[in-house]
Design a protein around this motif. Structure first.
Motif, short mmCIF file in Angstrom:
data_model
loop_
_atom_site.label_atom_id
_atom_site.label_comp_id
_atom_site.label_asym_id
_atom_site.label_seq_id
_atom_site.Cartn_x
_atom_site.Cartn_y
_atom_site.Cartn_z
N SER A 68 -56.23 16.09 49.49
CA SER A 68 -54.95 16.33 50.17
C SER A 68 -53.81 15.75 49.36
N GLU A 69 -54.04 14.54 48.85
CA GLU A 69 -53.00 13.87 48.08
C GLU A 69 -52.78 14.58 46.75
N GLU A 70 -53.88 14.92 46.11
CA GLU A 70 -53.83 15.51 44.78
C GLU A 70 -53.20 16.91 44.80
N TRP A 71 -53.53 17.70 45.80
CA TRP A 71 -53.07 19.08 45.84
C TRP A 71 -51.82 19.28 46.68
N GLY A 72 -51.47 18.28 47.45
CA GLY A 72 -50.28 18.42 48.29
C GLY A 72 -50.45 19.40 49.44
N LYS A 73 -51.69 19.80 49.71
CA LYS A 73 -51.97 20.66 50.87
C LYS A 73 -53.05 19.94 51.68
N SER A 74 -52.98 20.09 53.01
CA SER A 74 -53.96 19.34 53.77
C SER A 74 -55.35 19.95 53.66
N VAL A 75 -56.31 19.05 53.55
CA VAL A 75 -57.72 19.44 53.49
C VAL A 75 -58.36 18.81 54.73
N VAL A 76 -58.76 19.66 55.67
CA VAL A 76 -59.19 19.17 56.97
C VAL A 76 -60.71 19.21 57.10
N VAL A 77 -61.30 18.11 57.54
CA VAL A 77 -62.75 18.06 57.74
C VAL A 77 -63.08 18.42 59.19
N VAL A 78 -63.97 19.38 59.36
CA VAL A 78 -64.41 19.76 60.70
C VAL A 78 -65.93 19.60 60.77
N ASN A 79 -66.43 18.87 61.76
CA ASN A 79 -67.87 18.69 61.90
C ASN A 79 -68.46 19.78 62.78
N LYS A 80 -69.45 20.49 62.24
CA LYS A 80 -70.18 21.46 63.07
C LYS A 80 -71.67 21.18 62.97
N PRO A 81 -72.15 20.14 63.65
CA PRO A 81 -73.56 19.77 63.52
C PRO A 81 -74.47 20.72 64.28
N GLY A 82 -75.74 20.64 64.00
CA GLY A 82 -76.73 21.41 64.75
C GLY A 82 -77.76 22.03 63.84
N ALA A 83 -78.99 22.15 64.36
CA ALA A 83 -80.08 22.84 63.67
C ALA A 83 -80.29 22.32 62.26
N GLY A 84 -80.30 21.01 62.10
CA GLY A 84 -80.58 20.41 60.79
C GLY A 84 -79.59 20.82 59.72
N GLY A 85 -78.37 21.16 60.11
CA GLY A 85 -77.34 21.53 59.14
C GLY A 85 -77.18 23.03 59.01
N ALA A 86 -78.08 23.80 59.64
CA ALA A 86 -78.04 25.26 59.49
C ALA A 86 -76.84 25.88 60.20
N THR A 87 -76.45 25.29 61.33
CA THR A 87 -75.37 25.88 62.12
C THR A 87 -74.05 25.93 61.34
N GLY A 88 -73.62 24.80 60.82
CA GLY A 88 -72.37 24.74 60.08
C GLY A 88 -72.45 25.52 58.77
N THR A 89 -73.61 25.46 58.11
CA THR A 89 -73.80 26.17 56.85
C THR A 89 -73.67 27.67 57.06
N GLN A 90 -74.32 28.15 58.10
CA GLN A 90 -74.26 29.58 58.39
C GLN A 90 -72.83 30.01 58.68
N GLU A 91 -72.09 29.16 59.37
CA GLU A 91 -70.72 29.50 59.73
C GLU A 91 -69.86 29.74 58.49
N VAL A 92 -70.02 28.90 57.48
CA VAL A 92 -69.21 29.07 56.27
C VAL A 92 -69.75 30.22 55.43
N LEU A 93 -71.05 30.22 55.18
CA LEU A 93 -71.61 31.22 54.26
C LEU A 93 -71.53 32.63 54.81
N LYS A 94 -71.66 32.78 56.14
CA LYS A 94 -71.68 34.12 56.71
C LYS A 94 -70.34 34.53 57.32
N GLN A 95 -69.62 33.59 57.87
CA GLN A 95 -68.38 33.95 58.56
C GLN A 95 -67.12 33.42 57.88
N GLY A 96 -67.28 32.54 56.89
CA GLY A 96 -66.11 31.94 56.26
C GLY A 96 -65.39 32.91 55.35
#
Lengths: 338, 506
Positions: A68-96
């Protein structure tokens, strides 16, 4: 009248929530284009597929602060836990979105170990564009502080003599702790098929049970075992790394004690959906490379007992592919995948 | 005393501006919701649970705990002034509090209630300081079989939380357990009951279900009930006279001690202890005929018992992971969200967290006394806020809360479905607390069961071979029987006093 008011209210709130959810997934359909519009021009969303406060989350938050500091744009962390990491991973790889504004920060557990352990995931390594490996930490082999073993060799002897008494804690049949245990047992010539896995729910569940002597061994990241070790409840018999850990300089490595060929370790890295443009990958590579040398960032890593471990996109991809192949073989050979 | 040193450290942490502010917010919200009809501590904690994703664990739990014990103070105000017991545990306070208010002595009654609450609250927290570490010192002796036994013990609480029908309670518990199974299994890693739907593969989010069942349901219930504004008569000075204090001081301590000792038992609710202490006070009094007509001791004893029990409830919660009442069940969910699994290990691994929260409870009780004595008139006015204003606010907060936890609109949908479900369950008198308890504890029960059997190579004897595990199982059985007896007794007393069956789980 009351009922009408209620339904009006409900539909109002519902429509607001629908609009909100619509905004959060900005799907601009940009494919692989190579003209850099000056990335990043807006906020980047970083998904962590594990709960807040865990090792992956801590690395991701340290990273987002720096970026955020380096690029001057906000970089936001969002936690999407579940299914041993599969839930959040699927969200980015398939819907991101594939334009560099939808990024994933994972640990080995959500990548190689997950791919090796599951054949029916809704995504595969082909959907993933690795950006850069950032940090890592070796695995520590811990037993209860009251356990009769003074070093790893005494445990080795005991396991070989009592294969059916040996239990170990791991977060699942193909979690990183299982691979750590397998490699150690193979190296010393003990019989893994007799070892009993006690499936635990993260290190917070596993370590007290090892400390109390209910489970013989746990294989976890150094940062995870440090609290109970410093409190005198756990004993680290060895750390699987080429050099001693700066956080436990008195603990010998596994190799020093004659246990060779353990290459399993924990790492944390960033990736995006496949099809993300090259300029985004380049930008991440150069900035992360700069980040892992930044003294302020390093200080933050020290406080969470994690070390920097940079790899560019190509090397990172290759290492994940090799690792996944290894783990898949191990999983098959030991009958971990049914 | 190691505990005292830890507590002093806790005070230094609890007195930082942010933690102090959280305690103030907590007790303010608590007093407010304790007073407002149609909104109790359970719903308030449920609505504010999503704040856990913003606040750190210490700040979050300090605030949520503040709501819980703050509400115990607030509840007495409406009971005394308006004869409206916010919860069943406030019924005994009405018995003598309202006659006092009608005699124009509402002020002293409120004052005595606040002082009794304070004395008992502090007694309770002192007890917590000494008892909890005793349990917690056994921390590492707890392996999977002991945890399994502990979960069985926790499930006996259902008897207390089930309300009128134990069978209904058990059915709801089973239902909650089944909901908890949706998603990836805790030990094998295989997806269960997701019916091929992606959104279900991650399981249900605890917060959205809690918000649905406790916040949205509450709004739906409130919309149905006619809420009329009630005016409060003259209160008078809240500072009790010396003779009032002398009369009630013994009652205060007796109530506090009864409340505390029973409160340590996992699952003993405030409804049980307030009635018991009121009855004991009446039996011990030289003038039992005055009870029910405005005896000040009749306010002091149950109020003290109420607060002592609620403070003591933190002992089984922190040290064993067993919630004794609905708000504590939600608080347990809060701890789990932070990854702070309550149980013997909590003191071991997160000692400074626990002691900071305990220290904040001392501070919170002092604040409550300060807030309640001079400001009680102001609080009483707040009971007149129309429900039409409160309801939409609760609803909007609920939806925002459900959404923000995982940034997922599916969770909002889940909250809505469970809100409507909760409304019908309430209407047909199916208790929802067993559902939520099993939903929270289900995965732990299953996991410790599977872990135990992996340790023993599938031998069930592991649960009875180990002394701690066996002892806990035996205690569970004894407690189960005691609970049934105490609940029966309380139910008859409630019926005698109120004239109808009340849902004593609330």
């Amino acid at each position: 009248m009351k009922k009408k008011a209620l339904f009006g209210l409900l539909s109002g709130v519902l429509s607001v929530s629908i609009v909100l959810s619509g905004c959060s997934s900005t799907n601009s359909a940009s494919g692989k284009q190579n003209k850099d519009p000056g990335y990043p021009t807006k906020q980047i969303e970083v998904i962590v597929p594990f709960a807040a406060g865990g090792g992956t989350d801590l690395t991701a938050r340290a990273m987002s602060e720096y970026l955020s500091e380096e690029w001057g744009k906000s970089v936001v962390v969002v936690n999407k836990p579940g299914a041993g990491g599969a839930t959040g991973t699927q969200e980015v790889l398939k819907q991101g979105s594939k334009d560099g504004y939808s990024v994933l920060v994972q640990s080995v557990s959500a990548v190689s170990a997950l791919y090796a352990g599951n054949t029916n995931l809704p995504f595969s390594v082909e959907d993933q564009q690795f950006l850069a490996k950032m940090t890592g930490e070796p695995l520590a082999y811990v037993v209860s502080a009251d356990a009769p073993f003074k070093n790893i060799n005494e445990l080795n002897e005991w396991v070989k003599k009592n294969p059916d008494k040996f239990t170990f804690a791991s977060n699942g049949p193909t979690a990183i702790g299982t691979f750590g245990t397998i490699q150690w047992m193979d190296s010393i010539g003990a019989d893994f098929s007799k070892a009993r896995l006690v499936a635990t729910n993260g290190s917070g569940d596993a370590l007290p049970k090892v400390a109390g002597g209910h489970i013989t061994l746990a294989v976890q990241g150094v940062s995870e075992v440090s609290n109970l070790t410093k409190a005198g409840k756990l004993k680290i018999l060895g750390i699987a790394a080429p050099e001693r850990s700066p956080f436990f300089p008195d603990v010998p490595t596994m190799e020093e004690q004659g246990v060779k060929d353990i290459d399993v370790s924990l790492w944390y890295g960033a990736s995006a959906p496949a099809g993300t443009p090259d300029y985004v990958v380049k930008k991440w590579e150069t900035t992360i490379n700069k980040m892992v040398k930044d003294p302020k960032f390093l200080e933050k890593l020290d406080s969470i007992n994690v070390r920097p471990d940079y790899m560019n996109a190509d090397d990172f991809t290759k290492s994940v592919e090799e690792e996944t192949k290894d783990y898949t073989e191990i999983a098959k050979e030991k009958g971990l995948v049914k | 005393m190691e505990a005292v040193g830890m507590l002093l450290n806790g005070f230094t942490d609890a007195l930082t501006p942010i933690n102090l502010m959280m305690a103030v917010i907590g007790v303010l919200v608590g007093t407010l919701v304790g007073m407002l009809p149609g909104l109790g501590p359970t719903s308030a904690i449920a609505i504010l649970l999503p704040l856990t994703s913003v606040l750190g664990p210490v700040e979050g739990i300090i605030m949520l705990a503040g709501i819980y014990y703050g509400a115990m103070y607030g509840g007495s105000t409406t009971a005394i002034l308006l004869n409206i017991p916010g919860e069943v545990s406030s019924v005994p306070t009405c018995l003598d509090g309202y006659p006092l208010a009608k005699q124009g002595r509402g002020g002293p009654a409120l004052g005595i209630a606040a002082i009794s609450s304070f004395v008992a609250g502090v007694l309770g927290v002192i007890g917590l300081v000494f008892f909890a570490p005793i349990l917690a010192n056994q921390a590492l002796k707890f392996g999977p079989p002991e945890y399994f036994a502990l979960m069985i013990l926790a499930l006996t609480v259902i008897v207390n939380l089930a309300g009128n029908s134990i069978i209904k309670g058990l059915i709801m518990g089973l239902f909650g357990y089944m909901i908890s199974m949706v998603g990836i299994g805790p030990s094998g890693g295989q997806p269960r009951f997701d019916f091929g739907i992606d959104a279900l593969s991650a399981g249900f989010d605890m917060i959205s279900i809690i918000i649905g069942l406790f916040a949205i349901t509450e709004v739906l219930k409130g919309m149905e009930e006619k809420q009329t504004a009630i005016s409060v008569g003259k209160i008078g000075s809240v500072y009790p006279s010396r003779s009032d204090l002398r009369k009630s001081s013994k009652a205060m301590f007796r109530g506090g001690i009864i409340g505390f000792i029973l409160g340590i038992l996992p699952g003993c609710s405030t409804a049980v202890t307030t009635f018991l202490s009121y009855d004991i006070e009446k039996k011990m009094s030289k003038t039992p005929e005055k009870f029910g007509k405005g005896a000040i001791e009749g306010v002091a004893a149950p109020e003290a018992a109420n607060n002592a029990t609620s403070s003591a409830g933190f002992i089984p919660l922190f040290a064993l992971g067993i919630p004794s009442s609905p708000p504590l069940a939600i608080l347990l969910a809060g701890l789990m969200i932070y990854g702070l699994q309550p149980g013997p290990v909590l003191f071991e691994q997160n000692g400074s967290f626990v002691w900071t929260v305990i220290a904040s409870m001392f501070i919170g009780n002092v604040m409550l006394l300060v807030l309640n004595l001079p400001l009680v008139g102001l609080w009483a006015k707040l009971t007149q806020i129309p429900y039409g204003v409160i309801a939409p606010i609760i609803l909007i907060l609920s939806f925002i809360g459900a959404y923000t936890v995982r940034n997922n609109s599916f969770d909002v949908f889940v909250a809505l479905v469970f809100g409507v479900l909760g409304y019908f369950l309430h209407k047909y008198r199916w208790p929802v607390v067993p559902l939520i308890l099993c939903f929270i504890l289900g995965p732990l029960l299953e996991q410790s069961f599977v872990q135990s059997l992996s340790m023993s190579k599938g031998e069930f004897s592991i649960f009875v071979e180990r002394p701690i595990s066996l002892t806990i199982l035996v205690i569970s059985l004894v407690l189960f029987v005691i609970s049934i007896i105490l609940i029966r007794r309380t139910k008859t007393r409630v019926k005698e006093v109120v004239g109808t069956d009340l849902d004593i789980s609330e």
